[in-house]
Design a protein around this motif. Structure first.
Motif, PDB file in Angstrom:
ATOM      1  N   PHE A  14      44.897  33.140  26.692  1.00 44.42           N
ATOM      2  CA  PHE A  14      46.258  33.505  27.100  1.00 44.42           C
ATOM      3  C   PHE A  14      47.092  32.242  26.998  1.00 44.42           C
ATOM      4  O   PHE A  14      46.832  31.284  27.743  1.00 44.42           O
ATOM      5  N   PHE A  17      45.221  29.117  27.019  1.00 48.00           N
ATOM      6  CA  PHE A  17      44.225  28.934  28.069  1.00 48.00           C
ATOM      7  C   PHE A  17      43.081  29.939  27.846  1.00 48.00           C
ATOM      8  O   PHE A  17      43.335  31.131  27.660  1.00 48.00           O
ATOM      9  N   ALA A  19      40.505  32.336  28.870  1.00 45.52           N
ATOM     10  CA  ALA A  19      40.004  33.127  30.002  1.00 45.52           C
ATOM     11  C   ALA A  19      38.535  33.472  29.769  1.00 45.52           C
ATOM     12  O   ALA A  19      37.754  33.582  30.709  1.00 45.52           O
ATOM     13  N   GLU A  38      33.667  33.101  40.284  1.00 47.93           N
ATOM     14  CA  GLU A  38      34.797  32.876  41.179  1.00 47.93           C
ATOM     15  C   GLU A  38      36.006  33.679  40.715  1.00 47.93           C
ATOM     16  O   GLU A  38      36.042  34.153  39.579  1.00 47.93           O
ATOM     17  N   ASN A  39      37.022  33.725  41.555  1.00 44.97           N
ATOM     18  CA  ASN A  39      38.288  34.345  41.145  1.00 44.97           C
ATOM     19  C   ASN A  39      38.823  33.607  39.924  1.00 44.97           C
ATOM     20  O   ASN A  39      38.883  32.379  39.923  1.00 44.97           O
ATOM     21  N   GLY A  40      39.185  34.383  38.917  1.00 46.62           N
ATOM     22  CA  GLY A  40      39.750  33.766  37.720  1.00 46.62           C
ATOM     23  C   GLY A  40      38.691  33.277  36.745  1.00 46.62           C
ATOM     24  O   GLY A  40      39.020  32.658  35.731  1.00 46.62           O
ATOM     25  N   ALA A  41      37.401  33.563  37.023  1.00 52.51           N
ATOM     26  CA  ALA A  41      36.340  33.087  36.128  1.00 52.51           C
ATOM     27  C   ALA A  41      36.343  33.821  34.795  1.00 52.51           C
ATOM     28  O   ALA A  41      35.776  33.346  33.813  1.00 52.51           O
ATOM     29  N   GLY A  42      36.970  35.007  34.756  1.00 49.98           N
ATOM     30  CA  GLY A  42      37.086  35.728  33.490  1.00 49.98           C
ATOM     31  C   GLY A  42      36.338  37.045  33.439  1.00 49.98           C
ATOM     32  O   GLY A  42      36.189  37.645  32.370  1.00 49.98           O
ATOM     33  N   LYS A  43      35.893  37.561  34.598  1.00 47.36           N
ATOM     34  CA  LYS A  43      35.085  38.780  34.627  1.00 47.36           C
ATOM     35  C   LYS A  43      35.868  40.007  34.154  1.00 47.36           C
ATOM     36  O   LYS A  43      35.419  40.730  33.260  1.00 47.36           O
ATOM     37  N   SER A  44      37.053  40.227  34.760  1.00 41.47           N
ATOM     38  CA  SER A  44      37.822  41.428  34.397  1.00 41.47           C
ATOM     39  C   SER A  44      38.261  41.358  32.936  1.00 41.47           C
ATOM     40  O   SER A  44      38.260  42.380  32.233  1.00 41.47           O
ATOM     41  N   THR A  45      38.626  40.168  32.485  1.00 43.96           N
ATOM     42  CA  THR A  45      39.034  40.015  31.084  1.00 43.96           C
ATOM     43  C   THR A  45      37.895  40.464  30.166  1.00 43.96           C
ATOM     44  O   THR A  45      38.101  41.216  29.206  1.00 43.96           O
ATOM     45  N   HIS A 194      31.742  40.617  44.358  1.00 45.80           N
ATOM     46  CA  HIS A 194      31.705  39.333  45.057  1.00 45.80           C
ATOM     47  C   HIS A 194      30.710  39.379  46.211  1.00 45.80           C
ATOM     48  O   HIS A 194      30.546  38.407  46.929  1.00 45.80           O
ATOM     49  N   SER A 398      50.435  36.951  36.412  1.00 49.54           N
ATOM     50  CA  SER A 398      49.500  36.305  35.481  1.00 49.54           C
ATOM     51  C   SER A 398      48.264  35.783  36.218  1.00 49.54           C
ATOM     52  O   SER A 398      47.287  35.390  35.591  1.00 49.54           O
ATOM     53  N   SER A 400      44.801  35.982  38.507  1.00 51.33           N
ATOM     54  CA  SER A 400      43.758  36.979  38.777  1.00 51.33           C
ATOM     55  C   SER A 400      43.973  37.463  40.216  1.00 51.33           C
ATOM     56  O   SER A 400      44.608  36.775  41.025  1.00 51.33           O
ATOM     57  N   GLY A 401      43.438  38.670  40.528  1.00 50.53           N
ATOM     58  CA  GLY A 401      43.707  39.281  41.830  1.00 50.53           C
ATOM     59  C   GLY A 401      43.389  38.365  42.995  1.00 50.53           C
ATOM     60  O   GLY A 401      44.188  38.190  43.919  1.00 50.53           O
ATOM     61  N   GLY A 402      42.228  37.742  42.961  1.00 54.38           N
ATOM     62  CA  GLY A 402      41.803  36.903  44.070  1.00 54.38           C
ATOM     63  C   GLY A 402      42.680  35.665  44.217  1.00 54.38           C
ATOM     64  O   GLY A 402      42.952  35.209  45.333  1.00 54.38           O
TER      65      GLY A 402
HETATM   66  N1  LIG Z   1      47.719  38.851  30.942  1.00 48.69           N
HETATM   67  C1  LIG Z   1      47.429  37.585  31.294  1.00 48.69           C
HETATM   68  N2  LIG Z   1      48.301  36.570  31.050  1.00 48.69           N
HETATM   69  C2  LIG Z   1      47.994  35.301  31.394  1.00 48.69           C
HETATM   70  N3  LIG Z   1      46.839  34.917  31.992  1.00 48.69           N
HETATM   71  C3  LIG Z   1      45.951  35.896  32.273  1.00 48.69           C
HETATM   72  C4  LIG Z   1      46.199  37.273  31.947  1.00 48.69           C
HETATM   73  N4  LIG Z   1      45.112  38.008  32.335  1.00 48.69           N
HETATM   74  C5  LIG Z   1      44.243  37.124  32.884  1.00 48.69           C
HETATM   75  N5  LIG Z   1      44.747  35.866  32.845  1.00 48.69           N
HETATM   76  C6  LIG Z   1      44.091  34.641  33.340  1.00 48.69           C
HETATM   77  O1  LIG Z   1      42.763  34.637  32.877  1.00 48.69           O
HETATM   78  C7  LIG Z   1      41.886  34.118  33.879  1.00 48.69           C
HETATM   79  C8  LIG Z   1      40.751  35.096  34.099  1.00 48.69           C
HETATM   80  O2  LIG Z   1      41.257  36.234  34.793  1.00 48.69           O
HETATM   81  P1  LIG Z   1      40.327  37.467  35.196  1.00 48.69           P
HETATM   82  O3  LIG Z   1      41.220  38.499  35.793  1.00 48.69           O
HETATM   83  O4  LIG Z   1      39.472  37.850  34.046  1.00 48.69           O
HETATM   84  O5  LIG Z   1      39.415  36.780  36.322  1.00 48.69           O
HETATM   85  P2  LIG Z   1      38.331  37.464  37.272  1.00 48.69           P
HETATM   86  O6  LIG Z   1      37.062  36.687  37.111  1.00 48.69           O
HETATM   87  O7  LIG Z   1      38.250  38.927  37.006  1.00 48.69           O
HETATM   88  O8  LIG Z   1      38.966  37.148  38.695  1.00 48.69           O
HETATM   89  P3  LIG Z   1      38.979  37.994  40.078  1.00 48.69           P
HETATM   90  O9  LIG Z   1      37.629  37.867  40.678  1.00 48.69           O
HETATM   91  O10 LIG Z   1      40.011  37.284  40.897  1.00 48.69           O
HETATM   92  O11 LIG Z   1      39.363  39.420  39.732  1.00 48.69           O
HETATM   93  C9  LIG Z   1      42.735  33.866  35.110  1.00 48.69           C
HETATM   94  O12 LIG Z   1      43.029  32.492  35.199  1.00 48.69           O
HETATM   95  C10 LIG Z   1      44.006  34.636  34.867  1.00 48.69           C
HETATM   96  O13 LIG Z   1      45.118  33.976  35.444  1.00 48.69           O
END
Ligand SMILES: Nc1ncnc2c1ncn2[C@@H]1O[C@H](COP(=O)(O)OP(=O)(O)OP(=O)(O)O)[C@@H](O)[C@H]1O
Length: 507
Positions: A14, A17, A19, A38-45, A194, A398, A400-402
């Motif tokens: 993104f 950066f 993800a 962790e939050n933002g580690a990239g799981k949902s992506t 988590h 932008s 992540s939820g956590g």
């Molecule tokens: N549409 C987007 N635009 C910019 N950055 C994004 C976007 N979607 C995700 N990110 C970034 O990518 C990184 C990974 O996000 P992701 O949602 O995959 O994390 P996660 O591991 O699922 O976190 P959580 O446990 O908090 O849900 C985060 O730093 C987030 O800010």
């Protein structure tokens, strides 16, 4: 054995950066595989890429040994990949079977579909009545609808994103039985959570992500929760320290005989609620969501006014008739459950979001915004709460939820409230950040604030609360000491209104 799913070198960026950074992993048929991080580690992506809701910039995906070219959710579903999102996408006012038909684009014989739904729900021990309207269903039942909807297509891979965050302990046990049955029938399961103890109980293997990369794999049953946490965070978790409470003699928040009609037809009527929270203590409200917690939170925060001013008091002052701003001026802070939309404006930057409530800290003067101060304030929260973002100018949506949750908690705590009302403080927050938030709530209370925590996480409530109240069908139990009851007893109170005693807590 050919893996059910294999990812090779998946990368997703993104704005430069990463993800997901060169992620490779494989899942066998019938395997229950956790994705931790962790939050933002990239799981949902990564899950969105597998499901086709987002496209990788590089890397390849194989399903049952065959290369899957760039794909969309419809292609994923035709391969046998189904996903249950954390936030359910059901229409409230139509029936279960109508919802399912709608999600498949209609054109069904509803009677035949209803029969299939009944058969499946019986086969997997997930009782649901296909003819009930969704607004009458508990959260656990709604989740069953989502899962049965996926099962109708006989999936080969089921993705679940934090499925237990809204369930009672009893409902979690049931869900796990269903998942084990599916696994025995060769359906692979990708499980994001988590909650490390649940992962240890359910999952065969785990892939751990850190900063978008695979930081390790583990067999959760053979590892301790501390070892898994260390793989995620990179260091050991801090221990929570709880000093004994010294409650103030007078309550800081007092609720007396509060009753209210539901705000909408799907809401819950609050019946004769009385309780008090003293400075120096944390009181928890346990319960399955939809039992009146949302109504209680909106009446306490001032989003809704009480019919009787006396029903709610902050430091001996009647506030039931006062709106949000007046109550905030009196020292109340509020962290709502919905972080996007109510806790933060999604499209606005983090520093603009800070102004929503922290404008009273001198960030706005004579109606002029001091942007430099606001950015500095925002940066301080980001640092203190370890919010993973590029900075105060990033938009709320932008994150992540956590990470957004950490930011909102930080913003409200910076107001140094006398009374803090918080709903689901660590919802979707990783173990390290959750421990930090809990410690911060304890410190706030021990510094003299009255803290009321509404949470569906029983473990969390047991860990940090000095007293517990259980909410069921708009009524509140008497106050319980966490040392005097166990999780099962509280879980029962959450689902059996007949067990909730009439006795209201004395103020
Ligand atoms: N549409 C987007 N635009 C910019 N950055 C994004 C976007 N979607 C995700 N990110 C970034 O990518 C990184 C990974 O996000 P992701 O949602 O995959 O994390 P996660 O591991 O699922 O976190 P959580 O446990 O908090 O849900 C985060 O730093 C987030 O800010």
């Amino acid at each position: 054995m050919t893996p059910r799913l294999e990812l090779r070198n998946i990368t997703k960026r993104f704005a430069g950066f990463a993800a997901n950074d060169d992620i490779s992993m494989a899942i066998a048929p019938g395997e229950i595989h956790a994705v931790l991080g962790e939050n933002g580690a990239g799981k949902s992506t990564l899950m969105k890429i597998i499901y086709g809701a987002s496209q990788a910039d590089a890397g390849t995906m194989f399903f049952d040994g065959k290369l899957v070219p760039r794909h969309e959710p419809a292609t994923a579903r035709s391969l046998g990949i189904e996903m249950v999102y954390q936030h359910f996408a059901l229409f409230e006012s139509v029936t279960v079977v109508e919802n399912i038909a709608l999600s498949y684009g209609g054109g069904f014989d509803l009677a035949a579909l209803a029969e299939r739904v009944s058969d499946l729900s019986q086969r997997y021990a997930m009782p649901i009545d296909p003819h009930r309207r969704v607004h009458d269903l508990s959260v656990g039942e709604r989740q069953r609808v989502e899962i049965v909807r996926c099962l109708l297509r006989t999936p080969k891979l089921l993705i679940l994103d934090e499925p237990t965050s809204v369930l009672t302990p009893q409902a979690v046990a049931r869900l796990f039985e269903t998942l084990r049955q599916l696994s025995a029938e060769d359906c692979s399961i990708l499980y994001i959570s988590h909650k490390l103890d649940e992962v240890q109980e359910l999952c065969d293997t785990a892939t751990v992500l850190r900063n978008g990369r695979v930081s390790g794999t583990a067999r959760p049953r053979d590892a301790t929760a501390a070892e898994l946490a260390r793989m995620m965070v990179g260091s050991a978790l801090p221990e929570i320290r709880i000093a004994s409470p010294h409650p103030t003699p007078r309550p800081r928040l007092q609720v007396q005989r509060l009753s209210a009609e539901p705000a909408d037809i799907h809401g819950t009527r609050l019946e004769d609620i009385s309780f008090a929270v003293h400075g120096g203590e944390i009181v928890g409200v346990a319960g399955v969501s939809g039992n009146g917690q949302a109504e209680l939170a909106s009446l306490l925060s001032g989003e809704r006014l009480a019919s009787d001013p006396e029903a709610i008091q902050i430091e001996d002052r009647q506030v039931g008739h006062l709106g949000v701003s007046r109550r905030r001026e009196m020292g109340l802070a509020f962290i709502p459950e919905e972080r996007l939309g109510r806790g933060a404006v999604p499209t606005q930057s983090l520093w603009e979001n800070a102004l929503l409530t922290a404008h009273r800290l001198g960030l706005v003067w004579s109606r002029m915004v001091n942007r430099t101060e606001a950015e500095a304030f925002s940066r301080a929260i980001i640092e203190r709460f370890d919010v993973r973002t590029r900075g105060p100018r990033s938009s709320a949506q932008s994150l992540s939820g956590g990470n957004l949750q950490k930011y909102i908690v930080g913003r409200e705590l910076a107001l140094e409230p006398k009374v803090l009302l918080v709903s689901q403080p660590t919802w979707g927050v990783d173990v390290g950040a959750a421990a930090f938030i809990r410690q911060t709530l304890i410190n706030l209370s021990r510094g003299g604030a009255a803290v009321l925590v509404i949470s569906e996480e029983l473990d969390e409530l047991f860990e940090i609360c000095d007293r517990l109240l259980v909410m069921c069908q708009g009524r509140l139990s008497r106050s319980l000491r966490p040392g005097d009851v166990d999780r099962e007893q509280v879980g029962l109170l959450m689902t059996r209104p007949d067990l909730v005693p009439d006795g209201q807590e004395a103020a």
